[in-house]
Structure formats: C-alpha cells, structure tokens
Design an enzyme around this catalytic site. Sequence first.
Site, PDB file in Angstrom:
ATOM      1  CG  HIS A   7      -8.041 -11.181  49.666  1.00  0.00           C
ATOM      2  ND1 HIS A   7      -8.990 -11.151  50.647  1.00  0.00           N
ATOM      3  CD2 HIS A   7      -8.525 -12.003  48.702  1.00  0.00           C
ATOM      4  CE1 HIS A   7     -10.014 -11.903  50.312  1.00  0.00           C
ATOM      5  NE2 HIS A   7      -9.760 -12.441  49.122  1.00  0.00           N
ATOM      6  CG  ASP A  41     -17.286 -10.469  47.261  1.00  0.00           C
ATOM      7  OD1 ASP A  41     -17.099 -10.890  46.102  1.00  0.00           O
ATOM      8  OD2 ASP A  41     -16.673 -10.914  48.239  1.00  0.00           O
ATOM      9  NE  ARG A  60     -16.795 -15.167  40.898  1.00  0.00           N
ATOM     10  CZ  ARG A  60     -15.688 -14.784  41.584  1.00  0.00           C
ATOM     11  NH1 ARG A  60     -15.804 -14.060  42.677  1.00  0.00           N
ATOM     12  NH2 ARG A  60     -14.497 -15.123  41.164  1.00  0.00           N
ATOM     13  CB  SER A  64     -14.522 -11.032  44.124  1.00  0.00           C
ATOM     14  OG  SER A  64     -14.504 -11.704  45.352  1.00  0.00           O
ATOM     15  CE  LYS A 119     -13.416 -10.803  49.604  1.00  0.00           C
ATOM     16  NZ  LYS A 119     -13.992 -11.305  48.385  1.00  0.00           N
TER      17      LYS A 119
END
Length: 436
Positions: free
Chosen positions: A82, A161, A168, A183, A187
């Site tokens: 990520h 999220d 956001r 966040s 996930k």
Amino acid sequence: MRIVDLIRKKRDGHELTVEEIKFIVGGYTRSEFPDYQMSAWLMAVILRGMSGAEIATLTEAMLHSGVTLDWSQLPGKKVDKHSTGGVGDKTSLILAPIVAAGGLFVPMISGRGLGHTGGTLDKLESIPGFNVNLPPERMREVLSQCGMVLVGQTEQIVPADKKMYALRDVTGTVESPALICASIMSKKIAEGIDALVLDVKTGSGAFMKKEEDAVHLAALMVETGKRMGKRVAALITDMNQPLGLYIGNALEVTECIEVLRGGGPADLRDLSLDLSAWMFYLGEKTKSVEDGRRLAEKMIASGAAFEKFCELVSLQGGDAEALRSPKRLPQAKNQVGVRSHHAGHVQAIDCEKIGIASLVLGGGREKKEDAIDPAVGIVLHKKLGHRVGKDEPICTFHYNSDARLKEAESLIHASYRIGQEPAPAADKLIRKVIES
Ligand code: URA
C-alpha cells in the site's frame, strides 16, 4: 455521549478514550451523525494530533466496522502493498500481477483518488466494465482462481474507511499521520494478509513533504502491523516529481501495460520491481530481496505478469482486450502542449501542483459526488534535470472540456522551476527501508 462534545474535546487537545473513539467511528459508519460533524472532528484531529493509544484504537475501530477476511484455506502466503499516495503512482497495477504470477496471493483493498493524488480504484475503473465492488464470496473465487483480486472498501469490508476516506478527500483532512495510519492499516489488516510492504512517499507530491515526517508515519504503520502479527517493511520513496510520465486514470493504465510488456519508464519499472521483490521476500517466496527482484524481472520477461493482469481484468468483468489494444481505453477528445516560458534546466518540480492540474482537468474530485473523467490527464515530457528550450512543450494535456484549461496550465508553469544551471536528475527513488 454527544458528538459535539467529542469534537470540542479533540479541538481543545485532549486525549479521547476507547469508548469515545468507538462511538465516533461506529456512529459515523451507521450515519447517526452528518458529514459536517465528522468533518469538524477530522479537522480537530489534523490540528491536534492523536496519541499512540488513540491511533491504535482508531485503527481497530475502523477495522471492526466491517468483516475481516480469512483466506487460511488457500495454500500459500497472502501479501500486499500500500502506498501513502503520490502523483503518477501506479505501481499496484504492475506489482500485483507480478507477485500473483510468481506464486503468492494478493488480496488488495485500495482507495480512490485522495486530495491531489490518484487512486487505484479510479484507475481500474477506467478499464471498461471493471468492477471494484465485489462481495467477499466473489473476492474468494477470484483470488483462488487467479491469485489476486483488486477491490475497494465496501459496506461489508472497512465501511468506516469507505466513508471517512471520501470525506477526507474533499475537506482538507488527509495530511494526518494518525488518520493515514488508521485508514491504511485498517484496510490492510481486514484483508487477512501475512505480510505487507508499505510505500511511504516523501517530497513535494507526497502528503508527508519532509522525510522525517514520512519516517515517523512509516514507523507508526510498521509498529501497528507488527502488533497485529504481520511481517511489514516500509520503503521511504521519493515523490519530488511524478512517477513515470503519465498522470490520469486511463493514461496510467496504459503506462502500466507498457511496463508489464517489458517497456515503460525506468523509474516506474524499477520501483515496481523493487516493491515486488520485497513482497516476494516478506511472503517467503524468496530467501532474499535480491532473489525477489530476479523473480519479478522474470515474471515480466516471460509475459506471465501481463497475462495475469488480463486474466484478472476478465474475472472482474473488465474488457481484457483493452489491455492488448490500449486504444480501447477511454481517450480524451483533445490534446494540447504546455510550452515552457524559458530555456534552461528543470531544477525543481512542485509535484502536488501537477496532481491538482490533473484534478482540474477532470481527473479528480472536488466534492464527494463529483464524477471523474477517466480519459483526461497529463503526459510529461520533462522531468528533473532535463534541458528545456523556450516554447518547447513541458507536457501535453489530454482533455475533454476547456473550462479550466488556463487554470491547469498556470499550475504547470507554477510547478516547474527552470533555471540556467545544469540541474541534477532525481534523487534515488528508495531513500530508506524500515522493517519490523
Ligand atoms: N492511502 C489510504 O488508504 N489512506 C490514506 O489516508 C492515505 C493514503
């Protein structure tokens, strides 16, 4: 408990309790209070920060807002990557097929564009028919059949999220280590993975502009992953200019196809291979990162990674033929070059402004309900250290509406610093590695 009291408590810099954080996350996920109250609370977090204990609670509350996935009956390690977000940052579409072709499982939950940065889901949706909203049962089928699945947060998986991320994006509440850590890690833990590679961006196009802030964020996420029993490594990587040359959803898919077919720009190819190498290593497919890199190169050279991506696109409802003939991807009606006002060398790029220019052309959102145009974006011709002639194009806009063309053009001129001195090329891409 009342949400307004918890907004005021954070506004005044106090630490929230476990019950209070659960109340905020649970209440917002169930739509028990409106966006404007959640926005106010998020802004208070941006300004006041969160303690380590608050971040841990926020991450867990977001994780448990939905189901967590369990792939233990699938034979093999499950790994993922990520990124904290950048401009032209498209490595997920390259490394997921590389790693799946190399024999590991990649159950990836990604996000949409956030602030000035692009999002994997928006890129994938530029492939006609591609469905990022799969229920867990279908995720399981796709993952077991082809070794990878690329989806978004849903009503079932990290719904907190899904809602907070979209809010956001349009309320100036992205740049908080606490919110980014919660966040991303909610996930990633929900995915049921064994190992995770984090690409923590730093520089003018990143949310963490200073390297020390990126290192702090990386340490927070690595620590969170370790506490949850995952093998995690964070690579701190340069984002002082866009990665690769293409910015915009369908354009970025095209560039990923080039890399998967053995071409593409060196920086994008190299970072994708290095991140894949770390995934192979942490997923215990190879004994070292160097062996992982060799395996990743082999997956590209043999064509296995490209074929894997085509297989995945078909399984998720997309037009795999569009990968073989990228002209089938959405194309903007118009193109125009943005010409340099001066001759010289590119000394610096304010990369965030390039991300905003792409957004202004229609490639990103300014309000939650905005639709994005998958075809628009920017193709760069000049990067750090390059020589530019007066009136030579710095980049080309691909656009469908000229309503904000001038604004986008001004952003490009403001983002490039062109001087007479010969300028060095970019810093090395990987600045540091932080391991658990
Ligand atoms: N990526 C995410 O998933 N969340 C963030 O907050 C930033 C980048």
